[in-house]
Design an enzyme around this catalytic site. Structure first.
Site, PDB file in Angstrom:
ATOM      1  N   ASP A   1       0.825  -1.215   0.000  1.00 31.53           N
ATOM      2  CA  ASP A   1       0.000   0.000   0.000  1.00 31.53           C
ATOM      3  C   ASP A   1       0.861   1.267   0.000  1.00 31.53           C
ATOM      4  O   ASP A   1       1.993   1.253   0.476  1.00 31.53           O
ATOM      5  CB  ASP A   1      -0.920  -0.021   1.236  1.00 31.53           C
ATOM      6  CG  ASP A   1      -2.082   0.949   1.101  1.00 31.53           C
ATOM      7  OD1 ASP A   1      -2.363   1.416  -0.023  1.00 31.53           O
ATOM      8  OD2 ASP A   1      -2.714   1.248   2.134  1.00 31.53           O
TER       9      ASP A   1
ATOM     10  N   ASN B   1     -11.079  -2.074  -5.430  1.00 38.10           N
ATOM     11  CA  ASN B   1     -10.269  -1.113  -6.193  1.00 38.10           C
ATOM     12  C   ASN B   1     -10.900  -0.710  -7.529  1.00 38.10           C
ATOM     13  O   ASN B   1     -10.471   0.260  -8.156  1.00 38.10           O
ATOM     14  CB  ASN B   1      -8.839  -1.630  -6.419  1.00 38.10           C
ATOM     15  CG  ASN B   1      -7.985  -1.620  -5.163  1.00 38.10           C
ATOM     16  OD1 ASN B   1      -7.123  -2.479  -4.983  1.00 38.10           O
ATOM     17  ND2 ASN B   1      -8.210  -0.662  -4.268  1.00 38.10           N
TER      18      ASN B   1
HETATM   19  C1  IPE Z   1      -5.537  -2.563  -0.211  1.00 39.85           C
HETATM   20  O1  IPE Z   1      -5.170  -1.245  -0.324  1.00 39.85           O
HETATM   21  C2  IPE Z   1      -5.508  -3.241  -1.549  1.00 39.85           C
HETATM   22  C3  IPE Z   1      -4.182  -3.392  -2.155  1.00 39.85           C
HETATM   23  C4  IPE Z   1      -3.047  -3.084  -1.627  1.00 39.85           C
HETATM   24  C5  IPE Z   1      -4.188  -3.969  -3.471  1.00 39.85           C
HETATM   25  P1  IPE Z   1      -6.249  -0.083  -0.501  1.00 39.85           P
HETATM   26  O2  IPE Z   1      -5.483   1.166  -0.667  1.00 39.85           O
HETATM   27  O3  IPE Z   1      -7.218  -0.446  -1.556  1.00 39.85           O
HETATM   28  O4  IPE Z   1      -7.015  -0.127   0.903  1.00 39.85           O
HETATM   29  P2  IPE Z   1      -7.831   1.003   1.673  1.00 39.85           P
HETATM   30  O5  IPE Z   1      -8.833   1.568   0.704  1.00 39.85           O
HETATM   31  O6  IPE Z   1      -6.854   2.037   2.118  1.00 39.85           O
HETATM   32  O7  IPE Z   1      -8.451   0.281   2.818  1.00 39.85           O
HETATM   33  C1  IPE Z   2      -1.469   0.337  -3.378  1.00 37.10           C
HETATM   34  O1  IPE Z   2      -1.281   1.713  -3.375  1.00 37.10           O
HETATM   35  C2  IPE Z   2      -1.781  -0.216  -4.735  1.00 37.10           C
HETATM   36  C3  IPE Z   2      -3.197  -0.569  -4.902  1.00 37.10           C
HETATM   37  C4  IPE Z   2      -4.129  -0.546  -4.006  1.00 37.10           C
HETATM   38  C5  IPE Z   2      -3.580  -1.010  -6.207  1.00 37.10           C
HETATM   39  P1  IPE Z   2      -2.487   2.747  -3.369  1.00 37.10           P
HETATM   40  O2  IPE Z   2      -2.867   3.049  -4.760  1.00 37.10           O
HETATM   41  O3  IPE Z   2      -3.605   2.253  -2.521  1.00 37.10           O
HETATM   42  O4  IPE Z   2      -1.806   3.995  -2.714  1.00 37.10           O
HETATM   43  P2  IPE Z   2      -2.440   4.969  -1.643  1.00 37.10           P
HETATM   44  O5  IPE Z   2      -2.899   4.119  -0.500  1.00 37.10           O
HETATM   45  O6  IPE Z   2      -3.584   5.661  -2.317  1.00 37.10           O
HETATM   46  O7  IPE Z   2      -1.338   5.872  -1.271  1.00 37.10           O
HETATM   47 MG    MG Z   3      -4.048   2.448  -0.568  1.00 38.89          MG
END
Ligand code: IPE
Ligand code: IPE
Ligand code: MG
Length: 254
Positions: A32, A80
């Site tokens: 993340d 997502n």
């Molecule tokens: C969890 O991260 C999913 C992945 C890392 C693929 P998110 O960024 O989607 O989670 P939330 O929305 O912060 O809970």
């Molecule tokens: C993790 O990084 C990748 C996915 C969830 C696909 P994020 O895209 O969630 O990055 P933040 O949490 O918005 O910084």
């Molecule tokens: Mg995230």
């Protein structure tokens, strides 16, 4: 010098030896913070996702060298899809981009690629790339890398419940015989040991619908570091921490 004594000049190889004993068999990672990593630099979010791909490459290499049996990487959740169309499109192109460059190395290193999640919900080009990787590594006997793609734990459990209900309806299964093993066997992770260690980057202290059943007794490790900045040294730090934990599974320590 890092906290646990590895000098920067030492080869990763030296570090591997220092991690011997009581290693997790299965490590799961919620990768993340790609978006925030980019935004903090005034860059579009996709730059963070591409930078995160490099981390994926490095951590897969490190995990293999250390002797981790299974590495599960949360790459795209069932939630997502709520993101802007362009970001989703970009994320759906990353697996093929990664595999185009790295599949030969994975094959050479005896790594087996698997996918956890509802693959039928993926765009065709993504599905084709991951299916090819699974096919070409199917007979490999080294580390298993699971990409959790279009993965949601509640969807996985719901799917498992439906499968079990169908068995009952068809008269092949007595409800009295439904036990924890039967449920576990109906999940995408049926053939895998439960994760021993779960890592989440970016400072968020939540699970976000990842492996809810499987992490019942998993050791959790969180870091503020965003995924593109997560290094092999951080990975080793998590493993060292794991090595110092006492897992009791509800029992009393002998
Ligand atoms: C969890 O991260 C999913 C992945 C890392 C693929 P998110 O960024 O989607 O989670 P939330 O929305 O912060 O809970
Ligand atoms: C993790 O990084 C990748 C996915 C969830 C696909 P994020 O895209 O969630 O990055 P933040 O949490 O918005 O910084
Ligand atoms: Mg995230």
């Amino acid at each position: 010098m890092f906290k646990w004594g590895l000098r920067k000049t030492e080869k990763p190889h030296d570090a591997v030896e220092r991690l011997e004993g009581n290693l997790p068999r299965h490590v799961a990672i919620i990768m993340d913070g790609n978006g925030r990593w980019a935004e903090r630099r005034g860059l579009p979010r996709f730059v963070g996702h591409r930078a995160g791909m490099k981390t994926v490459r490095e951590i897969i290499r490190a995990a293999r060298e250390i002797g981790i049996e299974v590495l599960t990487l949360y790459a795209f959740s069932t939630e997502n899809w709520k993101r802007p169309r362009e970001e989703v499109d970009f994320l759906m192109r990353l697996p093929q981009e990664y595999l185009l460059t790295d599949l030969p190395e994975l094959i050479e290193n005896n790594v087996r690629v698997c996918v956890l999640g509802d693959v039928n919900g993926l765009p065709r080009h993504t599905l084709e790339a991951v299916e090819r990787a699974m096919r070409e590594t199917a007979h490999n006997t080294g580390m298993v890398v699971n990409f959790a793609l279009n993965y949601g734990s509640r969807a996985e459990i719901t799917h498992a419940v439906r499968r079990i209900a169908e068995e009952v309806k068809a008269g092949r299964l007595d409800p009295a015989d439904i036990d924890e093993n039967r449920v576990a066997a109906a999940l995408f992770t049926a053939d895998l040991p439960d994760p021993d260690l779960l890592i989440r980057t970016s400072g968020e202290l939540r699970i976000s619908n990842f492996l809810l059943w499987q992490i019942a007794y998993t050791e959790l490790w969180f870091t503020e570091v965003c995924w593109p900045d997560f290094t092999v040294a951080h990975f080793h730090e998590a493993l060292r921490d794991y090595q110092s934990r006492t897992r009791r599974y509800g029992a009393v320590k002998p």
